[in-house]
Design a protein around this motif. Structure first.
Motif, PDB file in Angstrom:
ATOM      1  N   SER A 273      -3.831   2.205   9.621  1.00  0.00           N
ATOM      2  CA  SER A 273      -4.511   2.505   8.356  1.00  0.00           C
ATOM      3  C   SER A 273      -4.728   4.003   8.189  1.00  0.00           C
ATOM      4  CB  SER A 273      -5.851   1.771   8.292  1.00  0.00           C
ATOM      5  OG  SER A 273      -5.660   0.370   8.314  1.00  0.00           O
TER       6      SER A 273
ATOM      7  N   GLU B  22      -2.981   6.633   5.407  1.00  0.00           N
ATOM      8  CA  GLU B  22      -3.809   7.376   4.460  1.00  0.00           C
ATOM      9  C   GLU B  22      -3.743   8.890   4.692  1.00  0.00           C
ATOM     10  OE1 GLU B  22      -5.074   5.993   1.861  1.00  0.00           O
ATOM     11  OE2 GLU B  22      -4.507   3.977   2.536  1.00  0.00           O
TER      12      GLU B  22
ATOM     13  N   ARG C 148       0.838  -1.207   0.000  1.00  0.00           N
ATOM     14  CA  ARG C 148       0.000   0.000   0.000  1.00  0.00           C
ATOM     15  C   ARG C 148       0.869   1.253   0.000  1.00  0.00           C
ATOM     16  NH1 ARG C 148      -3.511   2.969  -2.100  1.00  0.00           N
ATOM     17  NH2 ARG C 148      -4.535   4.480  -0.727  1.00  0.00           N
TER      18      ARG C 148
END
Length: 398
Positions: free
Chosen positions: A350, A354, A22
């Motif tokens: 997470s 982000e 990611r």
């Protein structure tokens, strides 16, 4: 209906590599990502090692080697085991694999039968339980306490030994928490393994990365009985900044190593020939380069812990080895980001990735809810910027 095997279906992908994927995707979008996720030294492979690889190529050493590794490399590994660990192995008691991960998998493959139990101190490296399941074994976790710096207590191991116990996996210095097991703890574990009759796989890949005068001790060096029940795993990836060269190795009883050779002969054959000659060179010198790398990691661990502990709601204890910090995020759980509650370390990781493009690995992947793992195998500038972004992120929570 056609479908994949039940064994394959129960294997979870690596959380570390998922976070890294990611982070790389965000980088591909042009984002400035600070990656604290993957445990990979940011130093170049030493020049003398690269030179040895070039010579091997020029000399045509690019063909199959013996499955278990070249004789010259296994002799060099035997010298290393004797000099560094006080362990006497013959070349036939050593196997070279495509990374320490494969060495561990080979050892589990030849030691564990369907239904056997494998003891794993927790927090643990993400691949241990999955590899145990891949060979048909049952992971049994031994909880370690934060107040003990996550060092396993021998009595907690003893509580979980059953007639099905076949193997204990030890990792010191540890990934993910950087703890180093002292001699007295290892001696008690060795006595327990001999008394109860189970094997030990000792993952010592971080042995060169210890700080504050700590001493790395191999459990196999504590007596002939425990040595006869131990497979010692090591490799070149961490100490010599050779992660991509994929060379690990193991020393152990002859019958176990022979079985590992047979298994590996069908699974992958030999490790990369050029890499083997490079590692032979790595083990022949490089003490100055290694010492410089350890000094840099030492400075980084002190810096990152200091900076983290200045952020309200976050905390980090100073690790004794490897290049990881388990950051305590329990102080911010329950707070909200964009009106969404942060209920776990996974949520924290997470949102942090982000919102602030900082990659950390949630502790749930290691059996440590409430914590995230941070690798400080990055430069000091990135450490400062990464923790600054963390502080901004935490300050914005409601």
């Amino acid at each position: 209906m056609l479908q994949i095997s039940r064994r394959a279906a129960q294997i979870a992908p690596s959380a570390t590599l998922a976070i890294d994927a990611r982070a790389k995707a965000l980088k591909a979008e042009g984002k400035d990502v600070i990656g604290f996720g993957v445990g990979e030294p940011d130093f170049d492979t030493p020049a003398y090692v690269r030179d040895a690889a070039h010579r091997a190529i020029e000399e045509g050493k690019t063909r199959y080697t013996p499955v278990g590794g070249t004789l010259s490399l296994r002799k060099k590994i035997a010298e290393k085991f004797l000099k560094d660990n006080g362990l006497a192995y013959e070349p036939g008691e050593i196997i070279v694999s495509s990374g320490a991960k494969q060495s561990i998998f080979m050892a589990l493959s030849v030691l564990v039968d369907e239904g056997d139990e494998v003891l794993i101190p927790s927090p643990y490296w993400v691949s241990y339980p999955e590899m145990v399941k891949m060979v048909g074994g049952t992971p049994v976790f031994v909880p370690c306490r934060h107040e003990d710096a996550f060092r396993v207590r021998p009595e907690e191991i003893a509580k979980r030994v059953t007639p099905k116990t076949k193997v204990l996996i030890l990792n010191s210095p540890s990934n993910p928490n950087g703890c180093v097991l002292p001699r007295e703890t290892l001696a008690q574990i060795a006595d327990l393994a001999v008394e109860k009759g189970f094997y030990v796989i000792s993952d010592e890949i971080y042995e060169k990365l210890v700080y504050d005068g700590c001493e790395h001790i191999s459990i196999a060096a504590l007596g002939e009985q425990i040595k006869a029940q131990t497979v010692v795993v090591n490799g070149a990836s961490k100490a010599y900044a050779m992660t991509g060269w994929r060379i690990g190795y193991a020393g152990g009883p002859l019958e176990i190593v022979k079985a590992m050779n047979a298994f590996q002969s069908h699974a992958s054959s030999n490790a990369c020939s050029v890499s083997q000659y490079a590692v032979e060179a790595a083990l022949s010198g490089g003490e100055e380069e290694l010492a410089g790398m350890v000094r840099a990691f030492d400075a980084r661990r002190k810096l990152i812990c200091q900076l983290i502990n200045e952020v309200p709601g976050l905390a980090a204890d100073l690790p004794q080895g490897a290049f990881y910090v388990m950051m305590d995020v329990r102080g911010v759980l329950g707070k909200r980001c964009d009106e969404v509650a942060i209920e776990s370390a996974h949520d924290f990781a997470s949102f942090l990735l982000e919102k602030k493009c900082v990659a950390v690995v949630p502790g749930e992947a290691f059996g440590a809810p409430g914590f995230v793992r941070i690798s400080y195998a990055v430069g000091e500038e990135k450490i400062r910027e990464g923790v600054r972004r963390m502080a901004e992120f935490v300050a914005a929570l409601t």
